[in-house]
Design a protein around this motif. Structure first.
Motif, PDB file in Angstrom:
ATOM      1  N   UNK A 209      -2.993  -3.715  -8.725  1.00 46.85           N
ATOM      2  CA  UNK A 209      -3.235  -4.369 -10.007  1.00 46.85           C
ATOM      3  C   UNK A 209      -4.438  -5.290  -9.992  1.00 46.85           C
ATOM      4  N   UNK A 210      -4.774  -5.768 -11.177  1.00 45.40           N
ATOM      5  CA  UNK A 210      -5.884  -6.705 -11.309  1.00 45.40           C
ATOM      6  C   UNK A 210      -7.171  -6.156 -10.731  1.00 45.40           C
ATOM      7  N   UNK A 211      -7.890  -7.004 -10.013  1.00 45.07           N
ATOM      8  CA  UNK A 211      -9.165  -6.582  -9.436  1.00 45.07           C
ATOM      9  C   UNK A 211      -9.029  -6.174  -7.967  1.00 45.07           C
ATOM     10  N   UNK A 212      -7.804  -5.982  -7.498  1.00 42.67           N
ATOM     11  CA  UNK A 212      -7.587  -5.564  -6.107  1.00 42.67           C
ATOM     12  C   UNK A 212      -7.865  -4.077  -5.940  1.00 42.67           C
ATOM     13  N   UNK A 213      -8.512  -3.725  -4.834  1.00 39.15           N
ATOM     14  CA  UNK A 213      -8.665  -2.313  -4.495  1.00 39.15           C
ATOM     15  C   UNK A 213      -7.304  -1.726  -4.159  1.00 39.15           C
ATOM     16  N   UNK A 214      -7.111  -0.448  -4.482  1.00 39.97           N
ATOM     17  CA  UNK A 214      -5.915   0.256  -4.039  1.00 39.97           C
ATOM     18  C   UNK A 214      -5.957   0.382  -2.523  1.00 39.97           C
ATOM     19  N   UNK A 215      -4.805   0.482  -1.908  1.00 41.99           N
ATOM     20  CA  UNK A 215      -4.716   0.846  -0.495  1.00 41.99           C
ATOM     21  C   UNK A 215      -4.366   2.322  -0.459  1.00 41.99           C
ATOM     22  N   UNK A 216      -5.160   3.092   0.266  1.00 40.20           N
ATOM     23  CA  UNK A 216      -4.963   4.533   0.347  1.00 40.20           C
ATOM     24  C   UNK A 216      -4.487   4.899   1.749  1.00 40.20           C
ATOM     25  N   UNK A 217      -3.468   5.749   1.804  1.00 35.48           N
ATOM     26  CA  UNK A 217      -2.887   6.162   3.080  1.00 35.48           C
ATOM     27  C   UNK A 217      -2.933   7.683   3.151  1.00 35.48           C
ATOM     28  N   UNK A 218      -3.468   8.207   4.254  1.00 28.81           N
ATOM     29  CA  UNK A 218      -3.437   9.654   4.462  1.00 28.81           C
ATOM     30  C   UNK A 218      -2.583   9.951   5.687  1.00 28.81           C
ATOM     31  N   UNK A 219      -1.862  11.055   5.607  1.00 27.16           N
ATOM     32  CA  UNK A 219      -1.115  11.570   6.751  1.00 27.16           C
ATOM     33  C   UNK A 219      -1.683  12.955   7.027  1.00 27.16           C
ATOM     34  N   UNK A 220      -2.206  13.128   8.234  1.00 27.76           N
ATOM     35  CA  UNK A 220      -2.789  14.406   8.624  1.00 27.76           C
ATOM     36  C   UNK A 220      -2.107  14.915   9.895  1.00 27.76           C
ATOM     37  N   UNK A 221      -2.094  16.216  10.034  1.00 24.69           N
ATOM     38  CA  UNK A 221      -1.531  16.853  11.225  1.00 24.69           C
ATOM     39  C   UNK A 221      -2.653  17.544  12.002  1.00 24.69           C
ATOM     40  N   UNK A 222      -2.647  17.357  13.320  1.00 25.54           N
ATOM     41  CA  UNK A 222      -3.645  18.019  14.157  1.00 25.54           C
ATOM     42  C   UNK A 222      -3.229  19.467  14.351  1.00 25.54           C
TER      43      UNK A 222
END
Length: 173
Positions: free
Chosen positions: A157-170
């Motif tokens: 919210x507001x002027x905060x950047x989103x936090x993005x999470x990725x899950x990857x498999x090798x």
């Protein structure tokens, strides 16, 4: 290949793993007896079994530069790597200065992150997971043999950047 994409809202927190949707994701993804490596564990290291942080007050196994720490982990040994570094060159600089580490041009360049990701690729077992957090969804990447499985967008919210999470498999060495 189907990628699970979800978006949730939560208050921001400097301790990323205490943000509820992220804590929930980690509980889902970290099941079983796993070697979980966290090169930037900080004060939130309850999810990893092998931990590191520059902060000498953090209760971690090591207090090394993340690249030095990752370089010393055995190849193809980790089941999961949690990668939650400082998100911007400014944050890297502030963090290093705070702990008395000299900041170089490398530390604030794209090469800094590339070196970490190359080490993550090296230490993860085939079938292992990389869980990366930041302000982008680049993760470790297809060119290093990873397949994207999941994206969590945490809006603050507001002027905060989103936090993005990725899950990857090798999927390949």
């Amino acid at each position: 290949m189907k990628i699970k994409i979800e978006r949730q809202w939560s208050m921001p927190n400097k301790f990323t793993f205490q943000i509820q949707p992220i804590a929930d994701l980690l509980k889902e993804e970290l099941r079983g007896e796993l070697l979980v490596v966290d090169p930037f564990a900080g004060m939130q290291n309850k999810y990893a079994t092998l931990t590191n942080d520059l902060n000498p007050d953090a209760q971690t196994d090591y207090h090394l530069d993340a690249l030095d720490f990752l370089s010393n982990v055995k190849s193809n040994s980790a089941d999961v790597v949690l990668y939650d570094p400082p998100y911007s060159p400014r944050q890297v600089s502030e963090c290093y200065h705070h702990y008395g580490k000299k900041v170089t041009a490398l530390d604030t360049s794209a090469r800094w992150r590339k070196q970490h990701l190359d080490q993550i690729q090296r230490i993860l077992k085939l079938g292992g997971k990389a869980i990366c957090l930041g302000w982008n969804t680049n993760g470790v990447g297809k060119t290093r043999g990873f397949e994207l499985k999941r994206i969590l967008i945490v809006a603050h919210g507001g002027s905060h950047n989103d936090t993005l999470v990725t899950v990857e498999k090798k999927i390949r060495r």
